[in-house]
Design a protein around this motif. Structure first.
Motif, mmCIF file in Angstrom:
data_model
loop_
_atom_site.group_PDB
_atom_site.id
_atom_site.type_symbol
_atom_site.label_atom_id
_atom_site.label_comp_id
_atom_site.label_asym_id
_atom_site.label_seq_id
_atom_site.Cartn_x
_atom_site.Cartn_y
_atom_site.Cartn_z
ATOM 1 N N LYS A 98 -34.757 -7.928 122.279
ATOM 2 C CA LYS A 98 -35.325 -7.571 122.033
ATOM 3 C C LYS A 98 -35.366 -7.086 123.630
ATOM 4 O O LYS A 98 -35.832 -5.733 123.340
ATOM 5 C CB LYS A 98 -36.409 -8.509 122.680
ATOM 6 N N SER A 99 -34.112 -7.093 124.650
ATOM 7 C CA SER A 99 -34.534 -6.732 125.722
ATOM 8 C C SER A 99 -33.583 -4.985 125.866
ATOM 9 O O SER A 99 -33.438 -4.549 126.467
ATOM 10 C CB SER A 99 -33.742 -7.777 127.106
ATOM 11 N N ASP A 100 -32.509 -5.760 125.036
ATOM 12 C CA ASP A 100 -31.355 -4.021 124.974
ATOM 13 C C ASP A 100 -32.664 -2.741 123.836
ATOM 14 O O ASP A 100 -32.303 -1.896 124.280
ATOM 15 C CB ASP A 100 -30.690 -4.500 123.873
ATOM 16 N N ILE A 101 -33.366 -3.221 123.243
ATOM 17 C CA ILE A 101 -34.113 -2.702 122.317
ATOM 18 C C ILE A 101 -35.455 -1.692 123.862
ATOM 19 O O ILE A 101 -35.083 -0.823 123.506
ATOM 20 C CB ILE A 101 -35.510 -3.571 120.982
ATOM 21 N N LEU A 102 -35.842 -2.357 124.277
ATOM 22 C CA LEU A 102 -36.798 -2.298 125.544
ATOM 23 C C LEU A 102 -35.474 -0.744 126.350
ATOM 24 O O LEU A 102 -36.954 -0.266 126.795
ATOM 25 C CB LEU A 102 -37.387 -3.546 126.177
ATOM 26 N N LYS A 106 -36.920 2.174 127.570
ATOM 27 C CA LYS A 106 -36.982 3.107 129.241
ATOM 28 C C LYS A 106 -36.507 4.382 129.334
ATOM 29 O O LYS A 106 -36.960 4.823 130.144
ATOM 30 C CB LYS A 106 -37.485 1.996 129.942
ATOM 31 N N ASP A 107 -35.476 4.453 128.157
ATOM 32 C CA ASP A 107 -34.284 5.154 128.617
ATOM 33 C C ASP A 107 -34.185 6.794 127.864
ATOM 34 O O ASP A 107 -33.904 8.292 128.246
ATOM 35 C CB ASP A 107 -32.869 4.968 128.684
ATOM 36 N N LEU A 108 -35.548 6.322 127.870
ATOM 37 C CA LEU A 108 -36.258 7.785 127.001
ATOM 38 C C LEU A 108 -36.789 8.679 127.739
ATOM 39 O O LEU A 108 -37.091 10.088 127.712
ATOM 40 C CB LEU A 108 -37.756 7.890 125.638
ATOM 41 N N LYS A 109 -37.027 8.493 129.627
ATOM 42 C CA LYS A 109 -37.725 8.941 130.081
ATOM 43 C C LYS A 109 -36.071 10.241 131.169
ATOM 44 O O LYS A 109 -36.975 10.567 131.465
ATOM 45 C CB LYS A 109 -38.773 8.594 131.374
#
Length: 421
Positions: A98-102, A106-109
């Motif tokens: 889940k941390s990798d998905i998160l 977050k990098d979408l910004k």
């Protein structure tokens, strides 16, 4: 226990669902271990929320814990039985954390990372059911809807194309985001949250349908909208939708993108037209002639049933009835479908005729119904074995215009005897 390549599988190595050797054993909070593929299908594809063995209720975001000890025992057993044709099972790849998905979300910004992140998120969501649930659990819906809601990103639908992983069609970051949201197969709670938290998201998805160059994106958008409104109906929430929304649904129907897109659009149209105000908007957007054209060509039973259901709803408003009567084949094709498709279709067709005859039955309409055989069909309804409600509707229409229709030479003599006194 079932035989596996001429050797008996130990009971505790077999999945309780399939009774086959487990390849990737995972344990539920209930303490029962299953093969990952089987339990994911049970929970996510078949939408069950209980443990198959214990029948205990499970939460929406149930954790599937890999049973490494049991997996190693199974692998060792396979290694000890090569002469019986048992192949050693490879170690399954662990689901993404889940941390990798998160981190990807977050990098979408960061504009320079968006395309890469979306492609990776798409690959993750398509990989397995566990990843879908993990993405929903970490809040992927909020990240992705915020991305789609951004007006700058919407404008990218017609520019900045990138090639998809299969190389078949040029897609945009918005296309990828919509694809991910659809394939997440959100839970009922997730869909209701999506509908409730983002009031303008329906309008945004309408813009996506307007501007998307990809048929696939338009299909995924309408499928996502269908799921959203199905969830909204359980909350008894149906908002008044804009004219543009219905225009896009009509465009998808007339473009005949695919059978899947057509059926999803019909289901969506039916759901939103349960509200009287939306029926008027749909009629004004030319939904009725589009539906009649589909009915004229359709050989699919389910499509015909859904079209007649949608027409039944739309004919409950004056605008819908007017559009039906304007179409040269409107009344004729509806009447023709009585006893030609299914009992459900027949009942809906009779309901449509009833609405037209009762609320729009002027002299011209009444004469047309006689000439094109609608009256004969209603007499046939009284003769055959069908639903009592259907017979009641037919009887009411025939009595309503008996002065014009009774003893008419246009009604076959085999049917005129059925005409109610």
């Amino acid at each position: 226990m079932g035989d596996h390549k001429n050797v008996e599988i130990p009971t505790y190595f077999a999945c309780p669902i399939s009774l086959q050797l487990m390849k990737d054993p995972v344990t539920l909070p209930t303490g029962i271990t299953y093969d990952r593929d089987n339990i994911e299908k049970w929970l996510y594809t078949k939408k069950n929320n209980t443990c198959p063995v214990t029948k205990q209720a499970l939460s929406d975001h149930v954790e599937l814990t890999p049973n490494h000890t049991l997996r190693r025992l199974i692998q060792s057993w396979c290694t000890l039985n090569p002469t019986s044709g048992v192949e050693r099972l490879p170690t399954p790849r662990l689901p993404i954390s889940k941390s990798d998905i998160l981190k990807l979300l977050k990098d979408l910004k960061h504009p320079n990372l968006q395309t890469k992140c979306l492609r990776r998120l798409k690959a993750i969501v398509l990989e397995n059911e566990t990843n879908k649930r993990s993405m929903e659990a970490v809040g992927a819906v909020d990240y992705l809807t915020n991305y789609v809601l951004n007006d700058h990103n919407i404008s990218m639908t017609s520019s900045s194309h990138v090639e998809d992983q299969l190389g078949f069609e040029l897609v945009t970051p918005i296309d990828e985001a919509i694809t991910i949201l659809y394939h997440m197969q959100l839970s009922q709670t997730g869909l209701q949250g999506l509908f409730a938290k983002t009031g303008d998201f329906v309008e945004t998805l309408t813009h996506v349908m307007q501007r998307a160059a990809s048929y696939e994106t338009r299909t995924y958008t309408v499928l996502l909208l269908k799921s959203m409104f199905e969830a909204a109906n359980t909350m008894q929430v149906t908002p008044l939708l804009k004219h543009e929304f219905f225009k896009e649904l009509v465009t998808i129907l007339t473009d005949e993108i695919s059978q899947k897109a057509t059926k999803a659009t019909l289901k969506l149209l039916i759901n939103v037209c349960l509200s009287g105000r939306n029926r008027i908007r749909a009629a004004e957007a030319a939904a009725v002639p589009a539906l009649i054209d589909i009915l004229l060509d359709s050989t699919d039973k389910r499509v015909s049933e859904m079209v007649l259901l949608a027409l039944d709803l739309l004919c409950q408003c004056a605008e819908g009835r007017s559009e039906l009567l304007k179409h040269g084949a409107g009344l004729a094709v509806v009447s023709k479908k009585i006893f030609r498709v299914s009992p459900v279709a027949s009942e809906r067709a009779v309901r449509i005729v009833h609405s037209v005859a009762k609320f729009s039955g002027n002299g011209g309409v009444v004469a047309e119904m006689l000439q094109i055989g609608v009256v004969g069909k209603l007499c046939l309804v009284l003769q055959v074995d069908c639903g009592s409600k259907m017979k009641e509707k037919a009887m009411e229409v025939l009595k309503m215009h008996a002065r014009v229709w009774n003893n008419s030479s246009c009604i076959p003599h085999t049917l005129i005897a059925s005409y109610p006194a």
